[in-house]
Design a protein around this motif. Sequence first.
Motif, PDB file in Angstrom:
ATOM      1  N   GLU A  53       0.822  -1.213   0.000  1.00 55.65           N
ATOM      2  CA  GLU A  53       0.000   0.000   0.000  1.00 55.65           C
ATOM      3  C   GLU A  53       0.855   1.261   0.000  1.00 55.65           C
ATOM      4  O   GLU A  53       0.502   2.252  -0.658  1.00 55.65           O
ATOM      5  CB  GLU A  53      -0.947  -0.022   1.206  1.00 55.65           C
ATOM      6  CG  GLU A  53      -2.011  -1.124   1.106  1.00 55.65           C
ATOM      7  CD  GLU A  53      -3.040  -1.060   2.219  1.00 55.65           C
ATOM      8  OE1 GLU A  53      -2.952  -0.140   3.076  1.00 55.65           O
ATOM      9  OE2 GLU A  53      -3.934  -1.929   2.241  1.00 55.65           O
ATOM     10  N   SER A  56       2.373   1.725  -3.453  1.00 57.43           N
ATOM     11  CA  SER A  56       1.310   2.159  -4.360  1.00 57.43           C
ATOM     12  C   SER A  56       0.965   3.632  -4.125  1.00 57.43           C
ATOM     13  O   SER A  56       0.780   4.396  -5.084  1.00 57.43           O
ATOM     14  CB  SER A  56       0.067   1.287  -4.161  1.00 57.43           C
ATOM     15  OG  SER A  56      -1.002   1.744  -4.962  1.00 57.43           O
ATOM     16  N   TYR A  57       0.867   4.039  -2.873  1.00 52.97           N
ATOM     17  CA  TYR A  57       0.558   5.434  -2.535  1.00 52.97           C
ATOM     18  C   TYR A  57       1.587   6.381  -3.156  1.00 52.97           C
ATOM     19  O   TYR A  57       1.249   7.462  -3.642  1.00 52.97           O
ATOM     20  CB  TYR A  57       0.534   5.614  -1.016  1.00 52.97           C
ATOM     21  CG  TYR A  57       0.378   7.044  -0.571  1.00 52.97           C
ATOM     22  CD1 TYR A  57      -0.878   7.651  -0.514  1.00 52.97           C
ATOM     23  CD2 TYR A  57       1.493   7.806  -0.223  1.00 52.97           C
ATOM     24  CE1 TYR A  57      -1.012   8.977  -0.126  1.00 52.97           C
ATOM     25  CE2 TYR A  57       1.371   9.131   0.164  1.00 52.97           C
ATOM     26  CZ  TYR A  57       0.116   9.710   0.214  1.00 52.97           C
ATOM     27  OH  TYR A  57      -0.016  11.022   0.595  1.00 52.97           O
ATOM     28  N   ASN A  58       2.855   5.968  -3.130  1.00 58.56           N
ATOM     29  CA  ASN A  58       3.926   6.818  -3.636  1.00 58.56           C
ATOM     30  C   ASN A  58       4.210   6.606  -5.122  1.00 58.56           C
ATOM     31  O   ASN A  58       5.102   7.257  -5.673  1.00 58.56           O
ATOM     32  CB  ASN A  58       5.207   6.574  -2.826  1.00 58.56           C
ATOM     33  CG  ASN A  58       5.110   7.138  -1.423  1.00 58.56           C
ATOM     34  OD1 ASN A  58       5.214   8.340  -1.222  1.00 58.56           O
ATOM     35  ND2 ASN A  58       4.894   6.273  -0.452  1.00 58.56           N
ATOM     36  N   GLY A 172       4.123  12.143   1.410  1.00 59.73           N
ATOM     37  CA  GLY A 172       3.061  12.734   0.597  1.00 59.73           C
ATOM     38  C   GLY A 172       3.411  14.062  -0.039  1.00 59.73           C
ATOM     39  O   GLY A 172       2.610  14.601  -0.816  1.00 59.73           O
ATOM     40  N   LYS A 179       5.321  12.721  -6.257  1.00 58.51           N
ATOM     41  CA  LYS A 179       5.663  12.537  -4.858  1.00 58.51           C
ATOM     42  C   LYS A 179       7.159  12.331  -4.674  1.00 58.51           C
ATOM     43  O   LYS A 179       7.823  11.672  -5.483  1.00 58.51           O
ATOM     44  CB  LYS A 179       4.888  11.356  -4.254  1.00 58.51           C
ATOM     45  CG  LYS A 179       3.421  11.672  -3.986  1.00 58.51           C
ATOM     46  CD  LYS A 179       2.742  10.532  -3.250  1.00 58.51           C
ATOM     47  CE  LYS A 179       1.346  10.940  -2.776  1.00 58.51           C
ATOM     48  NZ  LYS A 179       0.435  11.272  -3.872  1.00 58.51           N
ATOM     49  N   LEU A 252      -2.240   5.217   7.116  1.00 61.59           N
ATOM     50  CA  LEU A 252      -1.954   5.578   5.731  1.00 61.59           C
ATOM     51  C   LEU A 252      -3.220   6.010   4.988  1.00 61.59           C
ATOM     52  O   LEU A 252      -3.181   6.913   4.146  1.00 61.59           O
ATOM     53  CB  LEU A 252      -1.294   4.407   5.004  1.00 61.59           C
ATOM     54  CG  LEU A 252      -0.946   4.617   3.526  1.00 61.59           C
ATOM     55  CD1 LEU A 252       0.001   5.796   3.336  1.00 61.59           C
ATOM     56  CD2 LEU A 252      -0.349   3.349   2.931  1.00 61.59           C
ATOM     57  N   ASP A 256      -3.496  11.678   3.433  1.00 57.79           N
ATOM     58  CA  ASP A 256      -3.846  12.862   2.635  1.00 57.79           C
ATOM     59  C   ASP A 256      -4.683  13.852   3.438  1.00 57.79           C
ATOM     60  O   ASP A 256      -4.501  15.073   3.317  1.00 57.79           O
ATOM     61  CB  ASP A 256      -4.593  12.447   1.370  1.00 57.79           C
ATOM     62  CG  ASP A 256      -3.679  11.819   0.328  1.00 57.79           C
ATOM     63  OD1 ASP A 256      -2.453  11.995   0.426  1.00 57.79           O
ATOM     64  OD2 ASP A 256      -4.189  11.130  -0.576  1.00 57.79           O
TER      65      ASP A 256
END
Length: 370
Positions: A53, A56-58, A172, A179, A252, A256
Amino acid sequence: MKETIYLKNMKIEYENLFKVNRPYFDKYRQNFEEVLHSGWFILGDKVKKFETEFSSYNNIKYCSGVASGLDALTISLLALELEKGSDIIVPSNTYIATILSIILAGHKPVLVEPDIRTYNINPAMIEKSVTPRTRAIMVVHLYGKPCNMDPIMEICKEHNLLLIEDCAQAHGAEYKGKKVGGFGDIAGFSFYPTKNLGCIGDGGAILTNNENLHLKTEMLRNYGSRKKYQNEFIGLNSRLDEIQAAFLITKLAYLDKINTYKRELALLYISHLKDDFIKPSVDESSYDVYHIFNIRHKKRDALKDYLLKNNIQTEIHYPVPPHKQKALSFLSHLKFPISEEIHSTTLSLPISTMHSKEEIMWVIETMNKF
């Protein structure tokens, strides 16, 4: 008027980790029970899930969870397999952990002054520090503000240098819509409890788009082993804890939202603080996440005392520049006037998700009377 009286007679803490984490307690308890009942506490499903995760977020291919931000940087350098004693360029005003990672990996830190406006490494001053022994640049996205990456990447390309990103304070954050962590060869993150994405203890992660580097970091964090009892490298014992990974999975999902709220508080400071205070620079190319909101003032210590007398806590990040630390006495003969100016005048103001906008406005009102 009642609100003003209420705020005037209350203590505004710099940070309170109980209050910060309280919204997640129910999910933390559930995650703790799941780990406890699984009977698997090291490098299990929770770590794998968080790694997936977070990468993937980054928008970065690979993630390795490790025990701390310092370990993330140290292991990153070890994975690059540079010749021992290589010169690594690093900002002169970073937190000492950045420099310690270079030393622990067997290399030489070459300190370069920051830009006085952004507090990040000054690209214009990097090139003159490049020598035949220079092998990499380690940038630090300090306080949650991305570095000016375009010219830094140009320097790396021109001199064939590797690029490591210290993203310990910048979860973030974005530079020109991308990013941080994805600009260099490899990046280290910290999940120390005060970070925007903080766990309930120590933790860190290494991100990279290079599969070979990823495989090395996974082995280096686990005694240099890919297969049990078979060791390919001289490694460390530095693995993100299964329980901490479970907590991080929960948090996580809110990162945001956390960053957005801290940006809203930062905007209050930037819009309403008098120009007597040197405020963080703002530009359209950067999405700053304000892990720390610092101002500078020539009478910093008097300002800090004044605010404390008015029940407002602040912090100093950081009071002593790295080259003045006893542990780095071999650097003490060097002069870094810009860093020294920053360290002697900087003050970090309350900017936590536990703070209300009314509290921040009270801090501003109080400061403007200084």
